[in-house]
Design an enzyme around this catalytic site. Sequence first.
Site, PDB file in Angstrom:
ATOM      1  N   ASN A 109       8.848  -7.150   3.871  1.00 12.12           N
ATOM      2  CA  ASN A 109       8.756  -5.867   3.167  1.00 12.12           C
ATOM      3  C   ASN A 109       9.968  -4.985   3.449  1.00 12.12           C
ATOM      4  O   ASN A 109      10.422  -4.885   4.577  1.00 12.12           O
ATOM      5  CB  ASN A 109       7.456  -5.152   3.615  1.00 12.12           C
ATOM      6  CG  ASN A 109       7.334  -3.732   3.076  1.00 12.12           C
ATOM      7  OD1 ASN A 109       7.096  -2.806   3.839  1.00 12.12           O
ATOM      8  ND2 ASN A 109       7.502  -3.558   1.790  1.00 12.12           N
ATOM      9  N   GLY A 110      10.451  -4.368   2.375  1.00  6.27           N
ATOM     10  CA  GLY A 110      11.535  -3.400   2.480  1.00  6.27           C
ATOM     11  C   GLY A 110      12.638  -3.674   1.490  1.00  6.27           C
ATOM     12  O   GLY A 110      13.306  -4.711   1.553  1.00  6.27           O
ATOM     13  N   ASP A 111      12.783  -2.747   0.523  1.00  9.34           N
ATOM     14  CA  ASP A 111      13.929  -2.726  -0.396  1.00  9.34           C
ATOM     15  C   ASP A 111      13.953  -3.834  -1.445  1.00  9.34           C
ATOM     16  O   ASP A 111      15.023  -4.155  -1.957  1.00  9.34           O
ATOM     17  CB  ASP A 111      15.255  -2.764   0.385  1.00  9.34           C
ATOM     18  CG  ASP A 111      15.381  -1.603   1.352  1.00  9.34           C
ATOM     19  OD1 ASP A 111      14.652  -0.621   1.195  1.00  9.34           O
ATOM     20  OD2 ASP A 111      16.219  -1.690   2.276  1.00  9.34           O
ATOM     21  N   PRO A 143       0.842  -1.206   0.000  1.00  6.31           N
ATOM     22  CA  PRO A 143       0.000   0.000   0.000  1.00  6.31           C
ATOM     23  C   PRO A 143       0.874   1.250   0.000  1.00  6.31           C
ATOM     24  O   PRO A 143       1.824   1.346   0.774  1.00  6.31           O
ATOM     25  CB  PRO A 143      -0.781  -0.114   1.321  1.00  6.31           C
ATOM     26  CG  PRO A 143       0.047  -1.008   2.188  1.00  6.31           C
ATOM     27  CD  PRO A 143       0.784  -1.934   1.280  1.00  6.31           C
ATOM     28  N   MET A 144       0.550   2.196  -0.887  1.00  2.69           N
ATOM     29  CA  MET A 144       1.285   3.464  -0.892  1.00  2.69           C
ATOM     30  C   MET A 144       0.303   4.605  -1.168  1.00  2.69           C
ATOM     31  O   MET A 144      -0.230   4.721  -2.278  1.00  2.69           O
ATOM     32  CB  MET A 144       2.395   3.455  -1.955  1.00  2.69           C
ATOM     33  CG  MET A 144       3.600   2.616  -1.558  1.00  2.69           C
ATOM     34  SD  MET A 144       4.912   2.698  -2.789  1.00  2.69           S
ATOM     35  CE  MET A 144       4.254   1.672  -4.086  1.00  2.69           C
ATOM     36  N   ALA A 145       0.089   5.430  -0.137  1.00  2.00           N
ATOM     37  CA  ALA A 145      -0.796   6.583  -0.282  1.00  2.00           C
ATOM     38  C   ALA A 145      -0.252   7.487  -1.383  1.00  2.00           C
ATOM     39  O   ALA A 145       0.947   7.752  -1.449  1.00  2.00           O
ATOM     40  CB  ALA A 145      -0.861   7.332   1.051  1.00  2.00           C
ATOM     41  N   ARG A 204       8.281   0.810  -3.204  1.00  3.45           N
ATOM     42  CA  ARG A 204       8.911   1.782  -4.104  1.00  3.45           C
ATOM     43  C   ARG A 204       9.498   1.145  -5.360  1.00  3.45           C
ATOM     44  O   ARG A 204       9.589   1.817  -6.391  1.00  3.45           O
ATOM     45  CB  ARG A 204       9.984   2.567  -3.332  1.00  3.45           C
ATOM     46  CG  ARG A 204       9.353   3.539  -2.324  1.00  3.45           C
ATOM     47  CD  ARG A 204      10.340   3.994  -1.296  1.00  3.45           C
ATOM     48  NE  ARG A 204      10.851   2.844  -0.544  1.00  3.45           N
ATOM     49  CZ  ARG A 204      11.884   2.882   0.271  1.00  3.45           C
ATOM     50  NH1 ARG A 204      12.522   4.014   0.454  1.00  3.45           N
ATOM     51  NH2 ARG A 204      12.261   1.794   0.920  1.00  3.45           N
ATOM     52  N   GLN A 222      -6.831  -1.081   2.986  1.00  6.55           N
ATOM     53  CA  GLN A 222      -6.170  -0.819   4.274  1.00  6.55           C
ATOM     54  C   GLN A 222      -6.823   0.325   5.044  1.00  6.55           C
ATOM     55  O   GLN A 222      -7.019   1.412   4.511  1.00  6.55           O
ATOM     56  CB  GLN A 222      -4.699  -0.472   4.042  1.00  6.55           C
ATOM     57  CG  GLN A 222      -3.930  -0.425   5.355  1.00  6.55           C
ATOM     58  CD  GLN A 222      -2.522   0.106   5.197  1.00  6.55           C
ATOM     59  OE1 GLN A 222      -2.324   1.217   4.700  1.00  6.55           O
ATOM     60  NE2 GLN A 222      -1.537  -0.670   5.613  1.00  6.55           N
ATOM     61  N   CYS A 243       2.469   3.698   9.406  1.00  6.79           N
ATOM     62  CA  CYS A 243       2.612   5.045   8.834  1.00  6.79           C
ATOM     63  C   CYS A 243       3.411   5.949   9.790  1.00  6.79           C
ATOM     64  O   CYS A 243       3.076   6.071  10.964  1.00  6.79           O
ATOM     65  CB  CYS A 243       1.239   5.656   8.556  1.00  6.79           C
ATOM     66  SG  CYS A 243       1.392   7.295   7.808  1.00  6.79           S
TER      67      CYS A 243
HETATM   68  C1  LIG Z   1       4.825   7.216  -0.992  1.00  9.35           C
HETATM   69  C2  LIG Z   1       4.585   6.111  -0.006  1.00  9.35           C
HETATM   70  C3  LIG Z   1       3.336   5.932   0.534  1.00  9.35           C
HETATM   71  C4  LIG Z   1       3.109   4.902   1.463  1.00  9.35           C
HETATM   72  N1  LIG Z   1       1.846   4.723   1.954  1.00  9.35           N
HETATM   73  C5  LIG Z   1       1.575   3.657   2.770  1.00  9.35           C
HETATM   74  C6  LIG Z   1       0.250   3.353   3.188  1.00  9.35           C
HETATM   75  O1  LIG Z   1      -0.719   4.015   2.813  1.00  9.35           O
HETATM   76  N2  LIG Z   1       0.081   2.299   4.028  1.00  9.35           N
HETATM   77  C7  LIG Z   1       1.134   1.517   4.456  1.00  9.35           C
HETATM   78  O2  LIG Z   1       0.933   0.575   5.206  1.00  9.35           O
HETATM   79  N3  LIG Z   1       2.387   1.771   4.049  1.00  9.35           N
HETATM   80  C8  LIG Z   1       2.628   2.803   3.207  1.00  9.35           C
HETATM   81  N4  LIG Z   1       3.898   3.016   2.749  1.00  9.35           N
HETATM   82  C9  LIG Z   1       4.972   2.058   3.114  1.00  9.35           C
HETATM   83  C10 LIG Z   1       5.113   0.949   2.073  1.00  9.35           C
HETATM   84  O3  LIG Z   1       3.954   0.135   2.014  1.00  9.35           O
HETATM   85  C11 LIG Z   1       6.334   0.057   2.407  1.00  9.35           C
HETATM   86  O4  LIG Z   1       6.147  -0.478   3.685  1.00  9.35           O
HETATM   87  C12 LIG Z   1       7.649   0.830   2.401  1.00  9.35           C
HETATM   88  O5  LIG Z   1       7.717   1.693   1.278  1.00  9.35           O
HETATM   89  C13 LIG Z   1       8.844  -0.129   2.381  1.00  9.35           C
HETATM   90  O6  LIG Z   1       8.803  -0.984   1.261  1.00  9.35           O
HETATM   91  P1  LIG Z   1       9.691  -0.694  -0.067  1.00  9.35           P
HETATM   92  O7  LIG Z   1      11.131  -0.622   0.377  1.00  9.35           O
HETATM   93  O8  LIG Z   1       9.398  -1.844  -0.980  1.00  9.35           O
HETATM   94  O9  LIG Z   1       9.232   0.618  -0.627  1.00  9.35           O
HETATM   95  C14 LIG Z   1       4.148   4.050   1.846  1.00  9.35           C
HETATM   96  C15 LIG Z   1       5.425   4.240   1.300  1.00  9.35           C
HETATM   97  C16 LIG Z   1       5.650   5.240   0.377  1.00  9.35           C
HETATM   98  C17 LIG Z   1       7.027   5.401  -0.213  1.00  9.35           C
END
Ligand SMILES: Cc1cc2nc3c(=O)[nH]c(=O)nc-3n(C[C@H](O)[C@H](O)[C@H](O)COP(=O)(O)O)c2cc1C
Length: 325
Positions: A207-209, A23-25, A232, A77, A107
Site C-alpha cells: 500500500n502507498g502511492d 479503507p478511508m474514513a 487516494r 475495519q 491511523c
Molecule cells: C482520507 C483518508 C482516510 C483514511 N482512513 C483510513 C482508515 O479509516 N483506516 C486505515 O487503515 N487507513 C486509512 N487511510 C489510509 C489509507 O488506507 C492508505 O493506507 C493511505 O492513504 C496510503 O495509500 P494511498 O497512497 O493509496 O492513498 C486513510 C487515508 C486517507 C487519505
Amino acid sequence: MEQAVHKLQIGNVTLENNLILAPMAGVTDLPFRLLCREQGAGMVSMEMVSAKAIYYKNKNTKELLKIDEREKPVSLQLFGSDPEIISAMAKQIEHLPFDILDFNMGCPVPKVVNNGEGSALMKDPILAGKIIEATAKAIDKPFTVKIRRGFDEEHINAVEIAHIAEECGAAAIAVHGRTREQYYSGHADWDIIRQVKEAVKIPVLGNGDIKCGEDVERMYRETGCDGFLIGRGAQGNPWIFSQILEYFQTGEEPAKPTVNDMIDMMLRQARLMIEVKGEEVAIREMRKHAAWYTAGYKNSSHLRNAVNHVSTYAELEELFKVLKT
Ligand SMILES: Cc1cc2nc3c(=O)[nH]c(=O)nc-3n(C[C@H](O)[C@H](O)[C@H](O)COP(=O)(O)O)c2cc1C
C-alpha cells in the site's frame, strides 16, 4: 514473470482479483464502495469503526456498519487498544455480512494516537500481539492487520510487527510504506513491503502511492507482494480498478474517462449517497468527491469553488450540465 494481478486467498475467502480499495474514513462509504466493486475491485474496505464506539452503542457507528450484499467481498475495519473490548466487539458484529475483519494500526490522527490506538500500536508490539491473538481467536472470519512502516524514522519495525501478527493468527497483513510521522506525505517506501513479504508466509498487501497499472506492475516487481491496497488513487476515480485490469490485459494505460462519463459517475454517486444519507448530508459530503472527480478536467478549479456552494442535487446537476457535450 508471474502476473501481478491474480486471484487471492485470504483465510477461507477467495477474491476474484487482488486489487483492493483501501479503507478511508470519510471516503469509502457504502455508495463509493459499490461503485468501486462495479469497476472490478477484488474487495472493498469500509471506513474504520471504533470498537469502543460499538461497545457504547454510539448512534453514528450504525451507519458505518451498513453493508450491501452487492458490495461483497468487503472488509470491515476496527480500531481500538483494548484486547478484551476489540475481541468482544468483533464477536458481537461477526454476524454482519462482511467477509474479512481488519484491524487498524496505521491511523496517524492525534485524537486516535493519543488514545494509544491506530499507529500508536506500532510502538507497543506486545499489546498489538494481545489484540491480534484475542481477536483472531474470537471470530471464525479471517482477521487481517493493517500497519505502517513504523511509528517514526527511529522506529522502523514493520517486519517485527508482521512476524507478531502472523504468529498471533492474522490471515494477511497490509503494509503502508510510511511512518506515522510522515502521515501521507512524501513517497511511500516500497522496500519495507518487500522486507515484510520476505519475512512472513501470510499474504502481504502492498500500500502507498498506487495510481495506475504501471504502479501495480512496479510494486509487484519490487516487492513480490500478494495484493494491492489502493487509497487516494481511487478518490473521484472508481475507474482505477477497471483501468488497472485493462492495463494488464492490453499492456497499455487506458485513456482518462470522458467528461460525460465522469459527470455521470459523479451524479450517480450523489444519488446513491442521497439514498443512504439523505440529501443534505449527501450533498455536503459530495463536495469533496466532486472536487476529486473534476481534477485534471477543464475548468476544474472554477468547478471546485462553485461546488462548495451547492446544497441540493438539482444544483449539482445544473452546475455540471454546462460541461456535458
Ligand atoms: C482520507 C483518508 C482516510 C483514511 N482512513 C483510513 C482508515 O479509516 N483506516 C486505515 O487503515 N487507513 C486509512 N487511510 C489510509 C489509507 O488506507 C492508505 O493506507 C493511505 O492513504 C496510503 O495509500 P494511498 O497512497 O493509496 O492513498 C486513510 C487515508 C486517507 C487519505
